[in-house]
Design a protein around this motif. Structure first.
Motif, PDB file in Angstrom:
ATOM      1  N   LEU A   1      16.304  31.601 -24.817  1.00 14.10           N
ATOM      2  CA  LEU A   1      15.993  32.011 -26.187  1.00 14.10           C
ATOM      3  C   LEU A   1      15.591  30.808 -27.030  1.00 14.10           C
ATOM      4  O   LEU A   1      14.938  30.956 -28.053  1.00 14.10           O
ATOM      5  CB  LEU A   1      17.179  32.743 -26.817  1.00 14.10           C
ATOM      6  N   GLY A   2      15.948  29.613 -26.591  1.00 12.29           N
ATOM      7  CA  GLY A   2      15.560  28.385 -27.277  1.00 12.29           C
ATOM      8  C   GLY A   2      14.075  28.108 -27.210  1.00 12.29           C
ATOM      9  O   GLY A   2      13.587  27.184 -27.864  1.00 12.29           O
ATOM     10  N   GLN A   3      13.321  28.902 -26.442  1.00 14.85           N
ATOM     11  CA  GLN A   3      11.862  28.757 -26.346  1.00 14.85           C
ATOM     12  C   GLN A   3      11.135  29.599 -27.391  1.00 14.85           C
ATOM     13  O   GLN A   3       9.921  29.513 -27.530  1.00 14.85           O
ATOM     14  CB  GLN A   3      11.398  29.163 -24.947  1.00 14.85           C
ATOM     15  N   LEU A   4      11.870  30.411 -28.125  1.00 18.10           N
ATOM     16  CA  LEU A   4      11.263  31.351 -29.075  1.00 18.10           C
ATOM     17  C   LEU A   4      11.084  30.681 -30.432  1.00 18.10           C
ATOM     18  O   LEU A   4      11.772  30.987 -31.398  1.00 18.10           O
ATOM     19  CB  LEU A   4      12.132  32.610 -29.185  1.00 18.10           C
ATOM     20  N   THR A   5      10.129  29.790 -30.519  1.00 19.33           N
ATOM     21  CA  THR A   5       9.981  28.942 -31.702  1.00 19.33           C
ATOM     22  C   THR A   5       9.575  29.708 -32.958  1.00 19.33           C
ATOM     23  O   THR A   5       9.716  29.178 -34.061  1.00 19.33           O
ATOM     24  CB  THR A   5       8.966  27.823 -31.433  1.00 19.33           C
ATOM     25  N   ALA A   6       9.100  30.935 -32.838  1.00 19.79           N
ATOM     26  CA  ALA A   6       8.759  31.740 -34.019  1.00 19.79           C
ATOM     27  C   ALA A   6       9.963  32.531 -34.533  1.00 19.79           C
ATOM     28  O   ALA A   6       9.909  33.106 -35.616  1.00 19.79           O
ATOM     29  CB  ALA A   6       7.615  32.697 -33.688  1.00 19.79           C
ATOM     30  N   LEU A   7      11.054  32.530 -33.777  1.00 21.16           N
ATOM     31  CA  LEU A   7      12.220  33.357 -34.106  1.00 21.16           C
ATOM     32  C   LEU A   7      12.837  32.941 -35.432  1.00 21.16           C
ATOM     33  O   LEU A   7      13.164  31.783 -35.638  1.00 21.16           O
ATOM     34  CB  LEU A   7      13.253  33.252 -32.987  1.00 21.16           C
ATOM     35  N   SER A   8      12.991  33.924 -36.336  1.00 24.14           N
ATOM     36  CA  SER A   8      13.633  33.644 -37.616  1.00 24.14           C
ATOM     37  C   SER A   8      14.964  34.386 -37.762  1.00 24.14           C
ATOM     38  O   SER A   8      15.838  33.914 -38.475  1.00 24.14           O
ATOM     39  CB  SER A   8      12.711  33.996 -38.783  1.00 24.14           C
ATOM     40  N   HIS A   9      15.116  35.528 -37.110  1.00 24.97           N
ATOM     41  CA  HIS A   9      16.343  36.320 -37.204  1.00 24.97           C
ATOM     42  C   HIS A   9      16.844  36.654 -35.802  1.00 24.97           C
ATOM     43  O   HIS A   9      16.099  37.252 -35.013  1.00 24.97           O
ATOM     44  CB  HIS A   9      16.092  37.638 -37.949  1.00 24.97           C
ATOM     45  N   VAL A  10      18.084  36.298 -35.507  1.00 30.27           N
ATOM     46  CA  VAL A  10      18.708  36.683 -34.241  1.00 30.27           C
ATOM     47  C   VAL A  10      20.091  37.239 -34.549  1.00 30.27           C
ATOM     48  O   VAL A  10      20.943  36.544 -35.093  1.00 30.27           O
ATOM     49  CB  VAL A  10      18.739  35.526 -33.212  1.00 30.27           C
TER      50      VAL A  10
ATOM     51  N   ILE B 134      27.458  28.622 -27.316  1.00 28.34           N
ATOM     52  CA  ILE B 134      26.179  28.776 -28.010  1.00 28.34           C
ATOM     53  C   ILE B 134      25.219  27.756 -27.411  1.00 28.34           C
ATOM     54  O   ILE B 134      25.512  26.552 -27.397  1.00 28.34           O
ATOM     55  CB  ILE B 134      26.347  28.523 -29.523  1.00 28.34           C
ATOM     56  N   PRO B 135      24.082  28.186 -26.879  1.00 28.65           N
ATOM     57  CA  PRO B 135      23.160  27.233 -26.249  1.00 28.65           C
ATOM     58  C   PRO B 135      22.631  26.200 -27.242  1.00 28.65           C
ATOM     59  O   PRO B 135      22.176  26.557 -28.330  1.00 28.65           O
ATOM     60  CB  PRO B 135      22.011  28.110 -25.737  1.00 28.65           C
ATOM     61  N   SER B 136      22.683  24.950 -26.865  1.00 30.88           N
ATOM     62  CA  SER B 136      22.178  23.883 -27.743  1.00 30.88           C
ATOM     63  C   SER B 136      20.670  24.022 -27.953  1.00 30.88           C
ATOM     64  O   SER B 136      20.146  23.561 -28.963  1.00 30.88           O
ATOM     65  CB  SER B 136      22.507  22.517 -27.145  1.00 30.88           C
ATOM     66  N   GLN B 137      19.979  24.699 -27.028  1.00 31.17           N
ATOM     67  CA  GLN B 137      18.531  24.887 -27.132  1.00 31.17           C
ATOM     68  C   GLN B 137      18.138  25.655 -28.397  1.00 31.17           C
ATOM     69  O   GLN B 137      17.004  25.566 -28.851  1.00 31.17           O
ATOM     70  CB  GLN B 137      17.988  25.632 -25.900  1.00 31.17           C
ATOM     71  N   LEU B 138      19.066  26.406 -28.975  1.00 32.27           N
ATOM     72  CA  LEU B 138      18.762  27.131 -30.206  1.00 32.27           C
ATOM     73  C   LEU B 138      18.457  26.166 -31.346  1.00 32.27           C
ATOM     74  O   LEU B 138      17.825  26.547 -32.333  1.00 32.27           O
ATOM     75  CB  LEU B 138      19.909  28.064 -30.579  1.00 32.27           C
ATOM     76  N   GLY B 139      18.862  24.920 -31.218  1.00 32.52           N
ATOM     77  CA  GLY B 139      18.561  23.905 -32.224  1.00 32.52           C
ATOM     78  C   GLY B 139      17.086  23.566 -32.318  1.00 32.52           C
ATOM     79  O   GLY B 139      16.659  22.899 -33.255  1.00 32.52           O
ATOM     80  N   GLN B 140      16.284  24.037 -31.364  1.00 32.66           N
ATOM     81  CA  GLN B 140      14.837  23.810 -31.367  1.00 32.66           C
ATOM     82  C   GLN B 140      14.092  24.848 -32.199  1.00 32.66           C
ATOM     83  O   GLN B 140      12.891  24.716 -32.424  1.00 32.66           O
ATOM     84  CB  GLN B 140      14.301  23.841 -29.933  1.00 32.66           C
ATOM     85  N   LEU B 141      14.786  25.870 -32.649  1.00 37.15           N
ATOM     86  CA  LEU B 141      14.149  26.997 -33.337  1.00 37.15           C
ATOM     87  C   LEU B 141      14.079  26.729 -34.831  1.00 37.15           C
ATOM     88  O   LEU B 141      14.834  27.274 -35.622  1.00 37.15           O
ATOM     89  CB  LEU B 141      14.918  28.288 -33.041  1.00 37.15           C
ATOM     90  N   THR B 142      13.140  25.911 -35.234  1.00 40.76           N
ATOM     91  CA  THR B 142      13.068  25.436 -36.611  1.00 40.76           C
ATOM     92  C   THR B 142      12.736  26.541 -37.616  1.00 40.76           C
ATOM     93  O   THR B 142      12.939  26.365 -38.811  1.00 40.76           O
ATOM     94  CB  THR B 142      12.048  24.297 -36.737  1.00 40.76           C
ATOM     95  N   ALA B 143      12.243  27.687 -37.171  1.00 42.96           N
ATOM     96  CA  ALA B 143      11.962  28.808 -38.077  1.00 42.96           C
ATOM     97  C   ALA B 143      13.198  29.679 -38.296  1.00 42.96           C
ATOM     98  O   ALA B 143      13.182  30.574 -39.144  1.00 42.96           O
ATOM     99  CB  ALA B 143      10.818  29.657 -37.528  1.00 42.96           C
TER     100      ALA B 143
END
Length: 175
Positions: free
Chosen positions: A118-127, A138-147
């Motif tokens: 899910l950390g690849q979903l860079t357009a994601l604004s609401h989860v 909580i995956p640290s990769q979510l920190g890449q989701l700047t939106a």
């Protein structure tokens, strides 16, 4: 209506299952089956709707797992599967939905971990993943989701620390 790629069947009293033949309507861009009384599983054939941008199946009484084939819907921006009785894990294939801005899976019976994909979903604004039975960290990769502006993980069984990478989410409004 000829040329209409939207199907508005929400707020009816529809019962029964979602027909797998719906997957043959490949020009569909929006499917609204919300606020009905649909049962059964989500047909894997919906993964053939590659023009689909909006899929709303909440709230119904859908059971079974989230089909991994939904990861083929690369144009999808909104996925509403909340307020059902879905079980199993969140498919890692959802990490292929790079246009996704909104992911609502709350109020189900999902188990397993939050996929790091899910950390690849860079357009994601609401989860919204709250009120499930998710475990792990909580995956640290979510920190890449700047939106990302809204994150809701409440009422699960998550453990560990809050990843410091979440500090990079400057658009975050709700955590």
């Amino acid at each position: 209506m000829v040329g209409d790629s939207h199907r508005h069947l929400h707020y009816n009293s529809l019962t029964g299952t979602i027909p797998s033949q719906l997957g043959q309507l490949t020009a569909l861009s929006h499917v609204y089956l919300n606020y009905n009384s649909l049962t059964g599983t989500i047909p894997s054939q919906l993964g053939q709707l590659t023009a689909l941008t909006f899929l709303d199946l909440h709230p119904n009484s859908l059971t079974g797992t989230i089909p991994s084939q939904l990861g083929q819907l690369t144009a999808l921006t909104t996925l509403y599967l909340h307020f059902n009785s879905l079980t199993g894990t969140i498919p890692s294939q959802l990490g292929q939905l790079t246009a996704l801005t909104t992911l609502y899976l709350h109020f189900n019976s999902l188990t397993g971990t939050i996929p790091s994909q899910l950390g690849q979903l860079t357009a994601l604004s609401h989860v919204y993943l709250y009120s499930n039975s998710l475990t792990g960290t909580i995956p640290s990769q979510l920190g890449q989701l700047t939106a990302l502006s809204h994150v809701h993980f409440v009422s699960n069984s998550l453990t560990g620390t809050i990843p410091s990478q979440l500090g990079q989410l400057t658009a975050l409004n709700t955590l």
